[in-house]
Design a protein around this motif. Sequence first.
Motif: not given
Length: 118
Positions: A73-83, A32-41
Amino acid sequence: MRGQAATIGNASAGQDLVALRAENDQLRRAPAGRAVIDRARGMVMVLTPCSRGAARDLLVDISRQCDTRLPEVAAALVVAWKGKSLPERMQRALRRTVRRFHVEDQGRDSRQPGKSSR
């Protein structure tokens, strides 16, 4: 003596069980951590046209500046992308990192043979 050996054996088995459960939990969370890092990347690659490695380096740099684990950090970026708004500290680190990336990238472009500097 026999009861004492059994207790020691059980304590060791109990500690092993606790360690195995912790390792199992960690292994379960890792994908799950790798997936969110890949999404943020991927998001960074879109926002700052760069390679996969450069995008990871940017995320790692933000992580270091904020003293926050990379998956967080990656999770925060992904959530920020969503608003949702990015924490101020991460916003500043992101701006600094992207600015530095662009300055370094421009320097590389101007040094490459055959490229004209405008």
